[in-house]
Scaffold this motif. Structure first.
Motif, PDB file in Angstrom:
ATOM      1  N   ASP A   1       0.835  -1.213   0.000  1.00 44.30           N
ATOM      2  CA  ASP A   1       0.000   0.000   0.000  1.00 44.30           C
ATOM      3  C   ASP A   1       0.867   1.260   0.000  1.00 44.30           C
ATOM      4  O   ASP A   1       0.593   2.217  -0.723  1.00 44.30           O
ATOM      5  N   ILE A   2       1.902   1.254   0.812  1.00 46.97           N
ATOM      6  CA  ILE A   2       2.819   2.397   0.852  1.00 46.97           C
ATOM      7  C   ILE A   2       3.514   2.553  -0.495  1.00 46.97           C
ATOM      8  O   ILE A   2       3.634   3.669  -1.019  1.00 46.97           O
ATOM      9  N   LEU A   3       3.945   1.447  -1.063  1.00 48.32           N
ATOM     10  CA  LEU A   3       4.640   1.475  -2.347  1.00 48.32           C
ATOM     11  C   LEU A   3       3.758   2.075  -3.445  1.00 48.32           C
ATOM     12  O   LEU A   3       4.219   2.897  -4.242  1.00 48.32           O
ATOM     13  N   MET A   4       2.486   1.697  -3.462  1.00 49.67           N
ATOM     14  CA  MET A   4       1.562   2.265  -4.466  1.00 49.67           C
ATOM     15  C   MET A   4       1.459   3.781  -4.305  1.00 49.67           C
ATOM     16  O   MET A   4       1.469   4.520  -5.289  1.00 49.67           O
ATOM     17  N   TRP A   5       1.360   4.252  -3.075  1.00 47.23           N
ATOM     18  CA  TRP A   5       1.247   5.689  -2.828  1.00 47.23           C
ATOM     19  C   TRP A   5       2.532   6.401  -3.259  1.00 47.23           C
ATOM     20  O   TRP A   5       2.478   7.445  -3.903  1.00 47.23           O
ATOM     21  N   LEU A   6       3.672   5.824  -2.910  1.00 49.40           N
ATOM     22  CA  LEU A   6       4.956   6.432  -3.272  1.00 49.40           C
ATOM     23  C   LEU A   6       5.126   6.506  -4.795  1.00 49.40           C
ATOM     24  O   LEU A   6       5.615   7.510  -5.317  1.00 49.40           O
ATOM     25  N   GLU A   7       4.721   5.455  -5.487  1.00 44.67           N
ATOM     26  CA  GLU A   7       4.810   5.456  -6.952  1.00 44.67           C
ATOM     27  C   GLU A   7       3.924   6.544  -7.542  1.00 44.67           C
ATOM     28  O   GLU A   7       4.325   7.250  -8.466  1.00 44.67           O
ATOM     29  N   LYS A   8       2.717   6.672  -7.003  1.00 40.28           N
ATOM     30  CA  LYS A   8       1.794   7.705  -7.489  1.00 40.28           C
ATOM     31  C   LYS A   8       2.397   9.099  -7.298  1.00 40.28           C
ATOM     32  O   LYS A   8       2.253   9.969  -8.151  1.00 40.28           O
ATOM     33  N   GLU A   9       3.107   9.273  -6.186  1.00 35.68           N
ATOM     34  CA  GLU A   9       3.731  10.563  -5.885  1.00 35.68           C
ATOM     35  C   GLU A   9       5.108  10.718  -6.545  1.00 35.68           C
ATOM     36  O   GLU A   9       5.759  11.744  -6.377  1.00 35.68           O
ATOM     37  N   GLN A  10       5.539   9.681  -7.254  1.00 36.54           N
ATOM     38  CA  GLN A  10       6.826   9.664  -7.948  1.00 36.54           C
ATOM     39  C   GLN A  10       8.006   9.853  -6.987  1.00 36.54           C
ATOM     40  O   GLN A  10       8.970  10.556  -7.279  1.00 36.54           O
ATOM     41  N   LEU A  11       7.929   9.189  -5.863  1.00 37.66           N
ATOM     42  CA  LEU A  11       8.986   9.243  -4.847  1.00 37.66           C
ATOM     43  C   LEU A  11       9.803   7.953  -4.952  1.00 37.66           C
ATOM     44  O   LEU A  11       9.702   7.039  -4.130  1.00 37.66           O
ATOM     45  N   TYR A  12      10.610   7.887  -6.000  1.00 36.15           N
ATOM     46  CA  TYR A  12      11.269   6.643  -6.364  1.00 36.15           C
ATOM     47  C   TYR A  12      12.376   6.221  -5.405  1.00 36.15           C
ATOM     48  O   TYR A  12      12.597   5.026  -5.209  1.00 36.15           O
ATOM     49  N   GLU A  13      13.047   7.165  -4.785  1.00 37.18           N
ATOM     50  CA  GLU A  13      14.066   6.798  -3.795  1.00 37.18           C
ATOM     51  C   GLU A  13      13.414   6.069  -2.625  1.00 37.18           C
ATOM     52  O   GLU A  13      13.922   5.058  -2.139  1.00 37.18           O
ATOM     53  N   GLN A  14      12.265   6.554  -2.195  1.00 39.89           N
ATOM     54  CA  GLN A  14      11.546   5.911  -1.102  1.00 39.89           C
ATOM     55  C   GLN A  14      10.958   4.569  -1.550  1.00 39.89           C
ATOM     56  O   GLN A  14      10.873   3.640  -0.751  1.00 39.89           O
ATOM     57  N   CYS A  15      10.587   4.454  -2.825  1.00 40.90           N
ATOM     58  CA  CYS A  15      10.120   3.161  -3.343  1.00 40.90           C
ATOM     59  C   CYS A  15      11.197   2.104  -3.151  1.00 40.90           C
ATOM     60  O   CYS A  15      10.899   0.970  -2.746  1.00 40.90           O
ATOM     61  N   GLN A  16      12.428   2.461  -3.427  1.00 41.58           N
ATOM     62  CA  GLN A  16      13.529   1.500  -3.281  1.00 41.58           C
ATOM     63  C   GLN A  16      13.697   1.083  -1.824  1.00 41.58           C
ATOM     64  O   GLN A  16      13.963  -0.083  -1.532  1.00 41.58           O
ATOM     65  N   ILE A  17      13.518   2.001  -0.911  1.00 37.24           N
ATOM     66  CA  ILE A  17      13.617   1.682   0.517  1.00 37.24           C
ATOM     67  C   ILE A  17      12.548   0.652   0.892  1.00 37.24           C
ATOM     68  O   ILE A  17      12.821  -0.319   1.601  1.00 37.24           O
ATOM     69  N   ILE A  18      11.335   0.839   0.396  1.00 40.83           N
ATOM     70  CA  ILE A  18      10.242  -0.097   0.675  1.00 40.83           C
ATOM     71  C   ILE A  18      10.529  -1.454   0.036  1.00 40.83           C
ATOM     72  O   ILE A  18      10.310  -2.499   0.656  1.00 40.83           O
ATOM     73  N   LEU A  19      11.012  -1.451  -1.186  1.00 39.72           N
ATOM     74  CA  LEU A  19      11.357  -2.707  -1.846  1.00 39.72           C
ATOM     75  C   LEU A  19      12.417  -3.461  -1.046  1.00 39.72           C
ATOM     76  O   LEU A  19      12.336  -4.693  -0.884  1.00 39.72           O
ATOM     77  N   ASN A  20      13.395  -2.756  -0.530  1.00 42.51           N
ATOM     78  CA  ASN A  20      14.429  -3.389   0.300  1.00 42.51           C
ATOM     79  C   ASN A  20      13.835  -3.950   1.589  1.00 42.51           C
ATOM     80  O   ASN A  20      14.216  -5.030   2.037  1.00 42.51           O
ATOM     81  N   ALA A  21      12.895  -3.224   2.186  1.00 39.94           N
ATOM     82  CA  ALA A  21      12.239  -3.688   3.412  1.00 39.94           C
ATOM     83  C   ALA A  21      11.439  -4.954   3.133  1.00 39.94           C
ATOM     84  O   ALA A  21      11.412  -5.877   3.952  1.00 39.94           O
ATOM     85  N   LYS A  22      10.792  -5.022   1.961  1.00 44.41           N
ATOM     86  CA  LYS A  22      10.030  -6.212   1.605  1.00 44.41           C
ATOM     87  C   LYS A  22      10.948  -7.427   1.455  1.00 44.41           C
ATOM     88  O   LYS A  22      10.566  -8.521   1.853  1.00 44.41           O
ATOM     89  N   LYS A  23      12.136  -7.232   0.930  1.00 43.71           N
ATOM     90  CA  LYS A  23      13.091  -8.341   0.768  1.00 43.71           C
ATOM     91  C   LYS A  23      13.472  -8.933   2.128  1.00 43.71           C
ATOM     92  O   LYS A  23      13.703 -10.121   2.246  1.00 43.71           O
ATOM     93  N   LYS A  24      13.542  -8.087   3.142  1.00 43.66           N
ATOM     94  CA  LYS A  24      13.929  -8.547   4.479  1.00 43.66           C
ATOM     95  C   LYS A  24      12.828  -9.374   5.138  1.00 43.66           C
ATOM     96  O   LYS A  24      13.102 -10.163   6.038  1.00 43.66           O
ATOM     97  N   ILE A  25      11.578  -9.180   4.689  1.00 39.34           N
ATOM     98  CA  ILE A  25      10.456  -9.908   5.278  1.00 39.34           C
ATOM     99  C   ILE A  25      10.327 -11.301   4.670  1.00 39.34           C
ATOM    100  O   ILE A  25      10.011 -12.252   5.355  1.00 39.34           O
ATOM    101  N   LYS A  26      10.596 -11.436   3.399  1.00 38.16           N
ATOM    102  CA  LYS A  26      10.401 -12.712   2.692  1.00 38.16           C
ATOM    103  C   LYS A  26      11.205 -13.825   3.234  1.00 38.16           C
ATOM    104  O   LYS A  26      12.026 -14.041   3.850  1.00 38.16           O
TER     105      LYS A  26
END
Length: 65
Positions: free
Chosen positions: A40-65
């Motif tokens: 949900d956060i990633l979708m909002w960040l993408e909509k706002e074009q906050l790509y640096e923060q998108c990468q942070i979320i993607l990295n956080a998701k990798k740690k959960i898997k």
């Protein structure tokens, strides 16, 4: 200051914290719920074009898997 601008700054600040700190999740959240929340956060960040923060979320998701 507009409300949207304040929310954007707040979100950026919160996501940036995830770069160096491990999130403290609610005790009853399983990995599925954590991933849904991050998606949900990633979708909002993408909509706002906050790509640096998108990468942070993607990295956080990798740690959960």
């Amino acid at each position: 200051m507009s409300g949207d601008n304040y929310i954007t700054k707040l979100m950026i600040s919160a996501v940036n914290e995830m770069k160096t700190k491990k999130p403290k999740w609610p005790a009853d959240w399983d990995n599925k719920r954590k991933m849904e929340f991050l998606d949900d956060i990633l979708m909002w960040l993408e909509k706002e074009q906050l790509y640096e923060q998108c990468q942070i979320i993607l990295n956080a998701k990798k740690k959960i898997k």
